[in-house]
Scaffold this motif. Structure first.
Motif, PDB file in Angstrom:
ATOM      1  N   SER A   1     -15.561  -1.811   0.151  1.00 19.45           N
ATOM      2  CA  SER A   1     -14.162  -2.136  -0.138  1.00 19.45           C
ATOM      3  C   SER A   1     -13.270  -2.044   1.091  1.00 19.45           C
ATOM      4  O   SER A   1     -12.244  -2.728   1.162  1.00 19.45           O
ATOM      5  N   GLU A   2     -13.625  -1.222   2.062  1.00 17.68           N
ATOM      6  CA  GLU A   2     -12.759  -1.025   3.223  1.00 17.68           C
ATOM      7  C   GLU A   2     -13.092  -1.952   4.388  1.00 17.68           C
ATOM      8  O   GLU A   2     -12.472  -1.847   5.448  1.00 17.68           O
TER       9      GLU A   2
ATOM     10  N   GLU B   1       0.826  -1.207   0.000  1.00 21.24           N
ATOM     11  CA  GLU B   1       0.000   0.000   0.000  1.00 21.24           C
ATOM     12  C   GLU B   1       0.861   1.257   0.000  1.00 21.24           C
ATOM     13  O   GLU B   1       0.536   2.248  -0.670  1.00 21.24           O
TER      14      GLU B   1
END
Length: 702
Positions: free
Chosen positions: A346-347, A221
């Protein structure tokens, strides 16, 4: 169009119109040639008819009813009744044995009607009413499962299911159920759980195994956050190494810094973020701490902490080789991140996704339970539709296929109420949305029309009323009256626009004389005003003369003497003129007397010459007076010329009459004084008659 059914017609308004005699006429209405229909379209609003019934007829819900929709409504109603004559009876109730089960009906309307009565504990009644159906509809709407396929969080007491329903509404949106409460339907729920399943599959994918320890995920990330800017930095450094002359162009120019400096700066300024990560030079390394673009300082610090230190080693700067090695080390994890589904979920972590997956079965089960009541609700709606058709369909046919309700003065659906104004009541009043646009077409109706603004408290509406009897002398914009709508409510009405047309031949007969008298009155008023102004001017001059009398005394005396003289020529001219006029009048009177027995014909000829043109024009307009343009301007499509003759017009606009049985006191204490005018006029008329008789006697005429 050939038809096997025999229709019967009546004539009204100059048009042959079908007469609805029985249910067979309604069942075969589709066989009637549409050229014989009075109307071909009408609006569903702005008419005095049940809006819910019109919405049932309006299959495409476009706000208008046309023949195919009305034919379909008639055929549908007849298909669900054993005897179509039920539609002639009216009323909002149907006996249970009057229903006919149509082929292919899984839930016959008769069974649904019995089911409604059972729920209302009225199964012994044997008759279902519209009120029964509406009560059942209200009950279903208040039930937990009402059949609309939409459920809300309050449908269950289980907290996980409630939270899931709230989550679906927040991420996928909500819809209103039949009670107006926000909820979710099958489409929203399936879309939500599809996103949940996509996240579950992504999290369980083989490519994510290298990222499951957390350290590699953080490194990937961090790398992904600055990858494009770092690639840009090393690419610029390579170009600078290729040609040292490109260094100035690859770095920001002074003009760029001047433009940035002119602004109020913050570190998240997009212009600063657009600059390279560091100063470009051949073979330069990327600084991760000092010397780096301040807009990217935090992202570079995260890169050093989460990716460089764990995977390469502690360093405050990296070169291009180290950067490529770092990309290689996190490649598989980056690919896994790139495949991550993009959605509001998505989180979420894997534990939350797993919990949501477990909620799919109970949520979909609740939706299915609600949907199971749907067929009964649909049949309940059909039952309401049939009951409304039984009550209203005949009336709609008599206001669409024919205008029986109008010509028999039973109250047509386009008649909004009655206007009382100028000692008259006008029954032909129609609602209007746009007065200006309506008047353009309605003027072709050759009818005297008064557009009125009606007010009742804060409510306002516009109508147009047809004056078809009496005179129109005192109709003008600004006159007030009272309008009663079909519900009996009273409105203040004010004329805002008037379209003048004759109301009768008799009214047209007197019209020229009224105009002549009005013209004389206007001329007299104008002359009187001029004389008054002249008198005021004379008095003003006299006042000024009196104020200066000591200075103009001699001149004033001379002027008075001059004005006091009589002009003999003027007197002679006046005498000659009066003599000529008298001679002409005497000659005319002599010629008139010489007519003898033709005197009445001469009088009639003079009257005809004066009133004839006006009466002829009125007669032509009255022949053209029709209802069509008036309704066409209101959104109808009238198929023929619906004439409004004098007899019908007299019934549409009623003038004031004292009841026959009423007592009338003829003495009027405020009546105008007669004086000598009436006796002198009577004496002159008697002398004229005597002279005529004497002349006839001299001529020895019988």
């Amino acid at each position: 169009m050939l038809t096997s059914h025999e229709f019967k017609f009546f004539r009204a308004g100059g048009v042959d119109q079908v007469l609805i005699r029985d249910g067979a006429d309604i069942a075969h209405i589709g066989e009637l040639d549409q050229k014989l229909w009075v109307a071909l379209a009408c609006p569903t609003r702005g008419v005095e008819f049940d809006a819910r019934t019109l919405d049932f007829v309006d299959a495409d819900q476009d706000g208008r009813i046309r023949p195919p929709e009305l034919i379909a409504a008639c055929e549908w109603a007849c298909a669900h009744l054993r005897n179509p004559d039920e539609l002639m009876a009216g009323g909002d109730s149907i006996a249970l044995d009057a229903f006919r089960d149509s082929e292919g009906d899984d839930l016959p309307l008769g069974e649904e009607a019995l089911r409604v009565l059972r729920h209302l504990q009225k199964e012994d009644a044997g008759v279902v009413t519209l009120d029964d159906v509406m009560q059942r509809s209200d009950t279903l709407a208040a039930m937990r499962f009402n059949g609309d396929g939409i459920i809300g969080p309050d449908i269950t007491a289980e907290e996980p299911v409630r939270r899931t329903l709230q989550w679906i509404a927040e991420t996928q949106g909500s819809v209103k159920d039949c009670n107006g409460v926000d909820g979710v339907d099958r489409a929203h729920a399936e879309a939500f759980f599809a996103e949940v399943e996509a996240m579950r599959l992504w999290q369980a994918g083989d490519d994510g195994a290298a990222c499951h320890d957390g350290r590699m995920l953080q490194a990937a990330e961090a790398v992904e956050a600055v990858r494009e800017k770092v690639d840009d930095f090393f690419a610029r450094c390579r170009v600078a190494a290729y040609d040292i002359q490109a260094v100035a162009a690859l770095n920001a120019s002074p003009e760029t810094y001047e433009a940035i400096g002119a602004e109020e700066l913050t570190l998240d300024n997009p212009r600063i973020a657009a600059l390279p990560l560091a100063t470009i030079a051949p073979g330069r390394t990327l600084p991760l701490r000092s010397g780096a673009n301040p807009a990217w300082a935090r992202a570079l610090a995260t890169l050093q902490q989460d990716a460089v230190a764990p995977l390469i080693g502690e360093a405050n700067q990296i070169d291009e080789h180290q950067w490529n090695e770092l990309l290689h080390r996190v490649a598989s994890c980056r690919a896994w991140l790139a495949a991550k589904p993009r959605s509001p979920l998505s989180e979420l972590d894997s534990a939350t996704i797993t919990a949501l997956t477990a909620m799919q079965a109970p949520v979909m089960a609740l939706i299915e339970q609600d949907e199971e009541a749907g067929p009964h609700n649909a049949r309940l709606r059909d039952l309401e539709k049939l009951l409304r058709f039984k009550r209203d369909l005949l009336r709609l046919l008599e206001n669409f296929v024919s205008f029986k309700a109008f010509y028999r003065r039973e109250g047509a659906i386009f008649q909004a109420g009655t206007l009382y104004l100028d000692s008259r009541s006008c029954d032909l009043a129609v609602r209007v949305d746009d007065v200006k646009q309506h008047a353009v077409l309605a003027g072709l109706a050759k009818t005297c029309l008064a557009y009125c603004e009606c007010r009742r408290g804060e409510e306002k509406m516009s109508i147009v009323a047809a004056f078809t009897a009496g005179d129109v002398d005192f109709l003008f914009a600004g006159r007030n009256g009272v309008f009663y709508d079909r519900q009996g409510r009273d409105w203040d009405a004010t004329i805002t626009r008037l379209i003048e047309n004759p109301t009768s031949v008799v009214q047209a007969f007197f019209s020229p004389y009224k105009k002549f008298v009005r013209m004389i009155e206007e001329q007299v008023a104008r002359r009187a005003a001029a004389s008054d102004a002249n008198a005021q001017g004379t008095l003003s001059s006299l006042a000024s003369g009196l104020a200066t009398a000591d200075k103009t005394a001699s001149a004033g005396v001379a002027a008075v003497r001059t004005r006091g003289r009589i002009d003999v020529g003027t007197v002679a001219a006046i005498g000659v003129a009066m003599g000529s006029i008298s001679a002409v009048l005497v000659a005319l009177f002599s010629k008139f007397i010489d007519l003898g027995q033709w005197i009445p014909m001469a009088i009639a000829g003079v009257i005809l010459a004066i009133s004839g043109p006006s009466m002829l024009i009125a007669w032509l307009k009255l022949r053209q007076r029709s209802l069509g343009p008036l309704l066409d301007a209101s959104g109808w499509a009238i198929n023929g010329r619906m004439k409004v003759n004098v007899r019908l017009g007299a019934s549409l606009s009623k003038t004031a009459h004292i009841p026959r049985q009423a007592l009338r006191l003829l003495h009027d204490p405020y009546a105008g004084r007669v004086g000598l005018g009436a006796p002198l006029s009577a004496l002159a008329l008697a002398s004229l008659v005597a002279m005529v008789v004497w002349k006839l006697d001299l001529l020895h005429l019988p």
